[in-house]
Scaffold this motif. Structure first.
Motif, PDB file in Angstrom:
ATOM      1  N   TYR A 180       0.817  -1.212   0.000  1.00 40.90           N
ATOM      2  CA  TYR A 180       0.000   0.000   0.000  1.00 40.90           C
ATOM      3  C   TYR A 180       0.856   1.270   0.000  1.00 40.90           C
ATOM      4  CZ  TYR A 180      -4.304  -2.649   0.570  1.00 40.90           C
ATOM      5  OH  TYR A 180      -5.358  -3.499   0.369  1.00 40.90           O
ATOM      6  N   PHE A 181       1.997   1.227   0.648  1.00 45.68           N
ATOM      7  CA  PHE A 181       2.896   2.387   0.637  1.00 45.68           C
ATOM      8  C   PHE A 181       3.297   2.733  -0.792  1.00 45.68           C
ATOM      9  CE2 PHE A 181       7.160   4.138   0.362  1.00 45.68           C
ATOM     10  CZ  PHE A 181       7.056   5.266   1.160  1.00 45.68           C
ATOM     11  N   HIS A 182       3.754   1.738  -1.544  1.00 48.31           N
ATOM     12  CA  HIS A 182       4.224   1.999  -2.904  1.00 48.31           C
ATOM     13  C   HIS A 182       3.076   2.351  -3.844  1.00 48.31           C
ATOM     14  CE1 HIS A 182       8.359   1.261  -1.969  1.00 48.31           C
ATOM     15  NE2 HIS A 182       8.019   0.144  -1.358  1.00 48.31           N
ATOM     16  N   ALA A 183       1.928   1.712  -3.674  1.00 46.56           N
ATOM     17  CA  ALA A 183       0.769   2.045  -4.508  1.00 46.56           C
ATOM     18  C   ALA A 183       0.292   3.471  -4.216  1.00 46.56           C
ATOM     19  CB  ALA A 183      -0.356   1.037  -4.271  1.00 46.56           C
ATOM     20  N   ALA A 184       0.199   3.822  -2.940  1.00 46.97           N
ATOM     21  CA  ALA A 184      -0.249   5.170  -2.568  1.00 46.97           C
ATOM     22  C   ALA A 184       0.768   6.225  -2.999  1.00 46.97           C
ATOM     23  CB  ALA A 184      -0.500   5.244  -1.062  1.00 46.97           C
ATOM     24  N   THR A 185       2.038   5.901  -2.929  1.00 49.05           N
ATOM     25  CA  THR A 185       3.068   6.845  -3.360  1.00 49.05           C
ATOM     26  C   THR A 185       2.980   7.074  -4.867  1.00 49.05           C
ATOM     27  OG1 THR A 185       4.486   6.239  -1.503  1.00 49.05           O
ATOM     28  CG2 THR A 185       5.545   7.343  -3.365  1.00 49.05           C
ATOM     29  N   ALA A 186       2.740   6.007  -5.633  1.00 51.04           N
ATOM     30  CA  ALA A 186       2.562   6.160  -7.084  1.00 51.04           C
ATOM     31  C   ALA A 186       1.377   7.085  -7.360  1.00 51.04           C
ATOM     32  CB  ALA A 186       2.345   4.799  -7.747  1.00 51.04           C
ATOM     33  N   HIS A 187       0.276   6.874  -6.660  1.00 42.20           N
ATOM     34  CA  HIS A 187      -0.899   7.731  -6.806  1.00 42.20           C
ATOM     35  C   HIS A 187      -0.546   9.172  -6.436  1.00 42.20           C
ATOM     36  CE1 HIS A 187      -4.650   9.642  -5.436  1.00 42.20           C
ATOM     37  NE2 HIS A 187      -5.247   8.890  -6.331  1.00 42.20           N
ATOM     38  N   GLY A 188       0.155   9.346  -5.333  1.00 41.71           N
ATOM     39  CA  GLY A 188       0.530  10.685  -4.875  1.00 41.71           C
ATOM     40  C   GLY A 188       1.429  11.416  -5.861  1.00 41.71           C
ATOM     41  N   ILE A 189       2.350  10.701  -6.458  1.00 40.51           N
ATOM     42  CA  ILE A 189       3.242  11.311  -7.456  1.00 40.51           C
ATOM     43  C   ILE A 189       2.422  11.842  -8.621  1.00 40.51           C
ATOM     44  CG2 ILE A 189       4.994  10.794  -9.224  1.00 40.51           C
ATOM     45  CD1 ILE A 189       6.250   8.835  -7.140  1.00 40.51           C
ATOM     46  N   LEU A 190       1.503  11.034  -9.097  1.00 35.05           N
ATOM     47  CA  LEU A 190       0.696  11.453 -10.242  1.00 35.05           C
ATOM     48  C   LEU A 190      -0.231  12.611  -9.884  1.00 35.05           C
ATOM     49  CD1 LEU A 190      -0.061   7.984 -11.819  1.00 35.05           C
ATOM     50  CD2 LEU A 190       1.505   9.746 -12.657  1.00 35.05           C
ATOM     51  N   ARG A 191      -0.852  12.541  -8.731  1.00 35.77           N
ATOM     52  CA  ARG A 191      -1.755  13.613  -8.297  1.00 35.77           C
ATOM     53  C   ARG A 191      -0.979  14.917  -8.114  1.00 35.77           C
ATOM     54  NH1 ARG A 191      -4.921  16.570  -8.944  1.00 35.77           N
ATOM     55  NH2 ARG A 191      -6.479  17.351  -7.507  1.00 35.77           N
TER      56      ARG A 191
END
Length: 167
Positions: A141-152
């Protein structure tokens, strides 16, 4: 709820949403005339890993987590993806791999010992339930959420519903 459903289903939900998010990111690049490499190399902070690596690691924690819980052979995947299409292909391969696991493979996995690396020359052993809830899920979840955060952070119009795969 079976241990299979508690693990595989959770991984699949977010892996599918990551694929959809990458499709939106690619469309964002086209619409805004942004080179894809800019987003693929984007980071939330200079010492953090870029978007491409965040997606690769999310895939790894899902696939390797399930393999370790079932005492299956742990897959090795080279990190060679350099485009949105290649990352989406990796996500698709990971999703297909997770779908090969049968519920019976997870019978007793919650109490089964799981040994995994925690550094170049170190391993740790936990019971399956602790491995999933204290190591595999938090890292995934850390890496998935970070990927989302980078894009956002970089202007891709996505939100929590996109992350959850319910948009």
């Amino acid at each position: 709820m079976s241990f299979h459903d508690a693990s595989v289903s959770a991984f699949l939900q977010i892996l599918n949403s990551l694929s959809d998010i990458l499709t939106k990111a690619e469309a964002h690049c086209k619409a805004k005339n942004i080179q894809p490499d800019v987003l693929l190399g984007a980071r939330l902070y200079p010492d953090m890993l870029p978007l491409s690596r965040q997606v690769q690691l999310a895939c790894d924690f899902a696939a390797k987590g399930c393999a370790r819980l079932t005492h299956s052979e742990v897959p090795s995947t080279p990190d060679t993806e350099k485009t949105f299409d290649e990352l989406k292909q990796r996500l698709a391969r990971t999703i297909d791999y997770l779908k090969t696991f049968k519920p019976a493979q997870f019978d007793g996995a919650d109490s089964r010992e799981v040994t995994f690396p925690i550094g170049p020359d170190k391993t740790m052993t936990l019971k399956g339930q602790q491995f999933l809830s204290h190591f595999a899920f938090p890292n995934f979840y850390f890496h998935a959420a970070t990927a989302h955060g980078i894009l956002r952070h970089n202007g891709v119009e996505i939100g929590k519903r996109d992350f959850l795969g319910v948009s």
